[in-house]
Every structure is written in structure tokens, then in C-alpha cells.
Write a protein that holds these residues in place. Structure first.
Motif, short mmCIF file in Angstrom:
data_model
loop_
_atom_site.label_atom_id
_atom_site.label_comp_id
_atom_site.label_asym_id
_atom_site.label_seq_id
_atom_site.Cartn_x
_atom_site.Cartn_y
_atom_site.Cartn_z
N ILE A 131 10.64 -4.87 -12.75
CA ILE A 131 10.98 -4.13 -11.54
C ILE A 131 9.72 -4.09 -10.68
N ALA A 132 9.75 -4.79 -9.55
CA ALA A 132 8.56 -4.91 -8.72
C ALA A 132 8.94 -4.92 -7.25
N TYR A 133 8.10 -4.31 -6.44
CA TYR A 133 8.32 -4.29 -5.00
C TYR A 133 6.99 -4.05 -4.29
N THR A 134 6.98 -4.42 -3.01
CA THR A 134 5.78 -4.19 -2.20
C THR A 134 6.03 -3.07 -1.20
N ARG A 135 4.96 -2.36 -0.87
CA ARG A 135 4.96 -1.37 0.21
C ARG A 135 3.87 -1.79 1.18
N THR A 136 4.26 -1.99 2.43
CA THR A 136 3.31 -2.56 3.39
C THR A 136 3.27 -1.75 4.67
N GLU A 137 2.08 -1.34 5.05
CA GLU A 137 1.83 -0.66 6.34
C GLU A 137 0.40 -0.99 6.72
N GLU A 138 -0.50 -0.05 6.58
CA GLU A 138 -1.92 -0.33 6.81
C GLU A 138 -2.50 -1.12 5.64
N LYS A 139 -1.90 -0.91 4.47
CA LYS A 139 -2.35 -1.58 3.25
C LYS A 139 -1.21 -2.43 2.69
N ASN A 140 -1.57 -3.36 1.83
CA ASN A 140 -0.58 -4.14 1.08
C ASN A 140 -0.60 -3.66 -0.37
N ILE A 141 0.50 -3.12 -0.83
CA ILE A 141 0.54 -2.52 -2.17
C ILE A 141 1.69 -3.13 -2.97
N LEU A 142 1.40 -3.44 -4.23
CA LEU A 142 2.41 -3.97 -5.15
C LEU A 142 2.63 -2.95 -6.26
N VAL A 143 3.89 -2.57 -6.44
CA VAL A 143 4.30 -1.65 -7.51
C VAL A 143 5.09 -2.47 -8.51
#
Length: 555
Positions: free
Chosen positions: A496-508
Motif C-alpha cells: 500500500i503506497a501513495y505519494t503526497r505532493t505540495e511543497e515537498k514530495n513525500i512517499l508513504v
């Protein structure tokens, strides 16, 4: 537009089972006040209280006899005022439960309706004449049986209750009813509440006139949901409530909304929506059978769970902020419903927590979730208090299941799983009360309790504190709160993986299986923000994940 509640973490309290301050076996408001520092340290900003209004507790407080009074079992209005004030000192907010689809049959309005069904208060409810001993429609109550009950003292009349017979439905078509509800909301907001969680609100709009729908069980009745799918016009009621009660106070409101239509999402939680947010029930409903709990899926696989949360995230998009949960007072414990028994361990509990907590939306923590409380192993129906569980046990028996099979189904989904007292320590009754608890304490409290996890740096409780702290870190807050969501490596089973992107690039990312795996990364890793195990192994653009390993990476 940014709102004060966007970056907050919400903690749900079921007061009856939270902490008992006076030894009567029932949790109370002074008990909540005594634990405010614990909740603040956990990282909770908003506290939602399940009902503490005056009530006969036919449905554990969701049957309100007086919207302006605190039930003596839970304390006094002075205690409530103290809780609001003490929370404010800690920069915390209190949410009350708004239960206005129905009230209690002991409420003054219903008592007056019984005295004079043709008078003013008779029109506060749905009261119909009996004709040839037939009911006006064949809808089945959420708790089993017909939604129609004979009006006390009037053998020729009957009233509507979508829930328990002691919960008569309020007639929202009557503007006087709406104004009484709105007056009460404003009264509580003036007391200093942060807002409300709105209970069962989709039910306030009925499809009128009453009509039958095709029967879906051998009892000749149909699920209320058939009617709700057919009902239009709820926006008039909800829009009026928002404009008159919520928006003027900049209140945080979260709706318990089932059956919303996709083209209505913006109306519900958009920029000027009826509510600030609404719960994601996609995974809660997944695998449930209309035949009953006995025919439902007890535990979801990682792929089931992934499918559900990804569907909601993509459906909502950036329309608004959904409220994310893994459990609440109406559901079994999340670690038992979303983690297969053979996979259940400390690391997988942390993984489940991390996966849901950093989705786009508002994270809700239910009491005891932060220490990984598990379902009760009910061995007899005599241990059960919950009315819906008792009904579902009967449904299973009527469907030909054995008593053992019926108990298994009831035990797996019982609301009492979430209502067993919070396990504070290893002392008698898990430290919840010095008296006899109203509901049996889960025997596993010696292994699972707050006290033992407070000083353990690798405990689940410590992990929850790390999560709340990370979500509020100035450097990453905007990305976790407002960042876009995108699935990552969606086709890889048990990942189970997803990215969150705004000012930063984050991988969960979490590996929900008992085997290790290698996963290609989307870019060069700059920081490891969170890890539920000791080490993170990254080499040549690939991460090697151990069984049940969960990581959050900045890349």
C-alpha cells in the motif's frame, strides 16, 4: 480557503467507556477532564464526545430526552462547562454529537405528541393512522423489525422510527422542528463548542408519501437504504442548517453520511458545503452483506483495504477534506477488521496506522486505537449489550445458522468491541473504574494498556505520537494537509503506497505481508521521515522492505 481545523487531529471519546472518576462503573466528564493532558501529549487537537445528553440510553445516548441537559450518569452542565474551558486552556476544541434525525420517546416533544397527536407536537413526528392493520410502508428498522410502532395509548395510530422504537424520527418537513434544532445548535455554540459531529444525518429526508419497496428478506421488508436512494431534497435542510448555525460560528462539522451521490460531494464538503468534512465509510461498508453480518466479510485483505481507500481519495480529489478512520464506536476494532489474524503484530498495527493517518483529509483516532486495543472474544450473547448485535444474532439464526455461527458473526462485528472500557493500566478493571464496569473489560488488558506503552519508545502509542508530531511539523505540514494524493505501484499485491505532493514530495509506503520485497523508488531519497522498524535499506534507487515495514520518505 484555509480553515483553522485543516491541520488538526481529532480524537473520539465514547464517554461511558473512557474513564470513570467516581467508581460507579460508568465513564464521565470529570474523567475526561482528568485525561486532557494525556490527550494533548498524544497530539489530539479536537475531542469529539459521543452523546452525554440526558437519555434513557436505549441506544447508548443516541436517544436524547433533553438536548439542553447533561445526563447525571456523565456529570453536570457545570462539568461540561469546565471541560470546554480546560480544553481551551490547552488549545483544544470540543465537539458534541448532534443527533437530530430522532429524539427519545421520553423527550417532552414526543410526550406531548402522545397526549395530543393532532396538536402542534403531533406534527413534530411522523404519526399515521392505522388502516386495516397495515403499516404505511414496509421499511425495516436499522435495528430490525418494522419502522412503525403503535403510538402509546392510541391503538389506531402509529409512529415512524428508523432506529430503535424508543427513537421516534423528527419531522424535518416541519419548519418548527428545524427551528427548534437550530436554536439548540446555536445555544451550544455560544457555550464555546468547536462544532459538531452530525449523526445519521442522511436519514432526515424521507421519500414521501410513504411507499413499499421490493422485499429483500423473508420478513417481507426492505432496507431503509432503498428509500434513501430514492429521496431527494436533503440539501434544503442541510443548507439552511449550515447558513443559520455552522457558518456564523466558523464551526468544524463532520457528517456521518452514507449513500451520498457523487455529484453531491461538493455540496456536502466543498468550499461552501453543508459540513466541513464527512467520514470515509468506503472500507467500513466493503464486504458487508444486506443479508446480515453472518454473510459479511469479517476481515478485509490488504488489497480490499487498498482498493477502498484509493477509491475514496480519487473520488474526493481536492473537492474538500474527508475524515479518515479505521474504527469508531459503531465498528469493530480496526486492527482486527483490516489486518488478517496471521499478520497481526506490533509492526502491522503501526503500518495500518501510518497508511490511514497520512491520507489526504482529517485523521480521526478512536479511544484505545492508539494502544492497539483489539476485539473482545465474546463467548456468549449474555456478554453483549449492543441492540444491533442482538438483532443480527437473531437474523443469523433465522437464516439457518447455528448458535455458534451466529455468535461468531455477532462477535466479529459487534459495536461492543469498540465500547469495552479503555485499558489504562494492569490494575483491576484495567484502571478504568474502582467499581464494576458497565461492560466487561477485555481480558487482554494486562498486555495492551496505556501505562505500559507510555515509557516504551517503540510502542504503538509512541508511534502515534510520532505521527501527530510529523503531521504538524512546520516544514511538512502543508504537504500532509493540502498535498495532492496519487497511488504508487498500485498493482503490487500487499503493498500500500501513495505519494503526497505540495511543497515537498513525500512517499508513504507499507509492506503488509510476511515476506520481504524490493520496491523501486520514484526519486532520490532526501529524508526518512518515519519508519516503524530499526533500519531503512535503500540501494541503487530501490528500497528493501522487511515484513510489515512502513516508511515515509521525502524524495
Amino acid at each position: 480557503m484555509k480553515k483553522w481545523w485543516h491541520d488538526k487531529v481529532v480524537y473520539q471519546i465514547y464517554p461511558k467507556s473512557f474513564y470513570d472518576s467516581n467508581g460507579d462503573g460508568i465513564g464521565d466528564i470529570p474523567g475526561i477532564i482528568s485525561k486532557l493532558d494525556y490527550l494533548k501529549e498524544l497530539g489530539a487537537d479536537i475531542l469529539w464526545l459521543s452523546p452525554v445528553y440526558k437519555s434513557p440510553l436505549a441506544d447508548q445516548g443516541y436517544d436524547i430526552a433533553d438536548y439542553y441537559a447533561i445526563d447525571p450518569r456523565f456529570g453536570t452542565m457545570k462539568d461540561m462547562d469546565c471541560l470546554i474551558a480546560e480544553a481551551k486552556k490547552r488549545d483544544m476544541y470540543i465537539l458534541m454529537d448532534l443527533v437530530v434525525n430522532h429524539c427519545s420517546d421520553e423527550h417532552e416533544w414526543f410526550q406531548k405528541a402522545v397526549q395530543d397527536p393532532e396538536g402542534k407536537y403531533g406534527n413534530f413526528f411522523y404519526i399515521e393512522d392505522k388502516k386495516d392493520d397495515r403499516t404505511p410502508c414496509n421499511w425495516r428498522s436499522y435495528f430490525g423489525g418494522s419502522v412503525w410502532e403503535e403510538l402509546p395509548g392510541h391503538s389506531d395510530k402509529q409512529y415512524l422510527h428508523l432506529f430503535h422504537k424508543k427513537q421516534p424520527d423528527l419531522n424535518w418537513e416541519n419548519p418548527e422542528v428545524r427551528e427548534e434544532v437550530f436554536k439548540n445548535i446555536r445555544w451550544w455554540m455560544e457555550k464555546g463548542l468547536g462544532g459538531f459531529r452530525i449523526d445519521a444525518i442522511i436519514n432526515i429526508k424521507k421519500k414521501l408519501p410513504f411507499q413499499d419497496y421490493p422485499a429483500d428478506r423473508s420478513d417481507g421488508m426492505c432496507s431503509v437504504e432503498r428509500m434513501l436512494e430514492d429521496a431527494d431534497g436533503i440539501g434544503k435542510f442541510l443548507g439552511e442548517m449550515a447558513e443559520k448555525c455552522f457558518h456564523p460560528y466558523d464551526a468544524f462539522t463532520v457528517g456521518e453520511v452514507f449513500n451520498e451521490k457523487e455529484d453531491e460531494i461538493c455540496d456536502f464538503i466543498g468550499e461552501n458545503g453543508y459540513f466541513s468534512s464527512m467520514f470515509d465509510f468506503e472500507e467500513t461498508c466493503y464486504g458487508k452483506s444486506e443479508d446480515g453480518w453472518y454473510a459479511s466479510k469479517y476481515v478485509l485483505t490488504p488489497e480490499d483495504y487498498k482498493k477502498c481507500i484509493f477509491h475514496t481519495q480519487q473520488k474526493i480529489g481536492e473537492t474538500g477534506l474527508i475524515s479518515n478512520i479505521i474504527e469508531n464506536h459503531d465498528e469493530p476494532r480496526g486492527v482486527c477488521h483490516y489486518i488478517l489474524p496471521e499478520d497481526r503484530c506490533l509492526d502491522s498495527k503501526k503500518l495500518l496506522a501510518g497508511v490511514y493517518f497520512f491520507l489526504r483529509g482529517i485523521p480521526f483516532i478512536y479511544q484505545g486505537q492508539e494502544i492497539g486495543m483489539e476485539n473482545m472474544d465474546f463467548t456468549s450473547m449474555e456478554q453483549i449489550d449492543d441492540i444491533s448485535t442482538i438483532d443480527e444474532y437473531k437474523v443469523a439464526l433465522n437464516a439457518g445458522r447455528t448458535e455458534k455461527e451466529a455468535l461468531q458473526a455477532a462477535s466479529a462485528f459487534s459495536r461492543d468491541n469498540a465500547r469495552t472500557p479503555v485499558q489504562w493500566n494492569t490494575e483491576k478493571n484495567a484502571g478504568f473504574t474502582t467499581g464494576t464496569p458497565w461492560l466487561e473489560v477485555n481480558p487482554d488488558y494486562k498486555e495492551i494498556n496505556v501505562e505500559s506503552q507510555l515509557t516504551d519508545s517503540v510502542s504503538l502509542l509512541s508511534f502515534y505520537k510520532k505521527m501527530t508530531a510529523l503531521r504538524k511539523t512546520q516544514e511538512y505540514k502543508d504537504t500532509f494537509v493540502y498535498g495532492s494524493f496519487k497511488p504508487y505501484k498500485e498493482d503490487q499485491e500487499n503493498l500500500i503506497a501513495y505519494t503526497r505532493t505540495e511543497e515537498k514530495n513525500i512517499l508513504v509506503m507499507g509492506n503488509l505481508q510476511s515476506q520481504s520485497r524490493n520496491v523501486e523508488l520514484p526519486g532520490e531519497v532526501k529524508n526518512v521521515l518515519l519508519n516503524n522498524q530499526e533500519e531503512v535499506q535503500i540501494k541503487n534507487g530501490t528500497i528493501s522492505l522487511n515484513p510489515y515495514q512502513f516508511v515515509i520518505l521525502e524524495y
